[in-house]
Design a protein around this motif. Structure first.
Motif, PDB file in Angstrom:
ATOM      1  N   GLU A 145      -7.168 -21.372  16.963  1.00  0.00           N
ATOM      2  CA  GLU A 145      -6.564 -21.538  15.641  1.00  0.00           C
ATOM      3  C   GLU A 145      -6.460 -23.018  15.281  1.00  0.00           C
ATOM      4  OE1 GLU A 145      -3.719 -17.532  15.638  1.00  0.00           O
ATOM      5  OE2 GLU A 145      -2.855 -19.473  16.197  1.00  0.00           O
ATOM      6  N   ILE A 189       0.279 -21.599   5.639  1.00  0.00           N
ATOM      7  CA  ILE A 189      -0.470 -20.507   6.268  1.00  0.00           C
ATOM      8  C   ILE A 189      -0.798 -20.858   7.712  1.00  0.00           C
ATOM      9  CG2 ILE A 189      -2.728 -19.340   6.281  1.00  0.00           C
ATOM     10  CD1 ILE A 189      -2.484 -19.238   3.195  1.00  0.00           C
ATOM     11  N   PHE A 190      -1.203 -22.107   7.961  1.00  0.00           N
ATOM     12  CA  PHE A 190      -1.487 -22.535   9.327  1.00  0.00           C
ATOM     13  C   PHE A 190      -0.234 -22.427  10.198  1.00  0.00           C
ATOM     14  CE2 PHE A 190      -1.420 -26.099  12.409  1.00  0.00           C
ATOM     15  CZ  PHE A 190      -2.388 -25.620  13.276  1.00  0.00           C
ATOM     16  N   THR A 236       0.647 -18.816  10.825  1.00  0.00           N
ATOM     17  CA  THR A 236      -0.316 -18.203  11.750  1.00  0.00           C
ATOM     18  C   THR A 236       0.000 -18.574  13.190  1.00  0.00           C
ATOM     19  OG1 THR A 236      -2.039 -18.209  10.056  1.00  0.00           O
ATOM     20  CG2 THR A 236      -2.766 -18.028  12.338  1.00  0.00           C
ATOM     21  N   SER A 271       1.455 -16.010  16.001  1.00  0.00           N
ATOM     22  CA  SER A 271       0.740 -15.811  17.264  1.00  0.00           C
ATOM     23  C   SER A 271       1.678 -15.991  18.453  1.00  0.00           C
ATOM     24  CB  SER A 271      -0.431 -16.802  17.383  1.00  0.00           C
ATOM     25  OG  SER A 271      -1.376 -16.578  16.382  1.00  0.00           O
TER      26      SER A 271
END
Length: 166
Positions: A116, A146-147, A150, A154
């Protein structure tokens, strides 16, 4: 259990880990190839920093686009090396009985996160080049959130999974 006393188990890489790594490498090569092809059309000055609205507020040499790719790839390589030593990670619930399950889970988490992060650096190099070429005017204000979401999702997923694997 201190990591010196933890079992050192040789666990083969999984199909998912291999696929994620291959996909990340292919995307990295595509990002580098795109940068090479676009290099002559990219102006000498590119955005190197963005404000909260995604607008460029810092500018630098176009070499910075390569620096993003180098940083992303160096992090990827270092995290790949770290993947080989799951016995040194921190665990919530580690016993002799669940060590292999916990190691696999933690190693997969690290694999997902490293890929990612690499994808984010590839994306930032690409979008900075696009903005410099005036094909785009700014980042979306959602790119960084968004990063972050994410990466956080995770980590949360694998922590919950670790608790279930105890």
């Amino acid at each position: 259990m201190f990591y010196e006393n933890r079992p050192k188990i040789k666990i083969p890489r999984t199909f998912v880990e291999n696929i994620l790594d291959i996909a990340a490498i292919i995307l990295f090569i595509a990002g580098a190839a795109n940068l090479i092809m676009q290099w002559s059309s990219i102006p000498g000055t590119v955005p190197i920093h963005f404000n909260g609205a995604g607008e460029p507020d810092g500018w630098g040499s176009k070499v910075n686009l390569w620096i993003l790719l180098v940083i992303g790839s160096m992090m990827w390589v270092l995290l790949t090396v770290l993947e080989k030593f799951p016995h040194v990670y921190n665990y919530l619930f580690l016993t002799e009985e669940n060590a292999e399950r916990q190691y696999k889970n933690a190693r997969l988490m690290l694999n997902v996160i490293k890929n990612e992060v690499l994808l984010f650096f590839i994306y930032m190099s690409w979008v900075s080049g696009e903005i410099a070429n005036v094909k785009n005017t700014s980042l979306s204000m959602w790119d960084l959130p968004i990063f972050i979401i994410t990466i956080t999702a995770s980590i949360a997923f694998f922590i919950v999974r670790s608790i279930k694997l105890k």
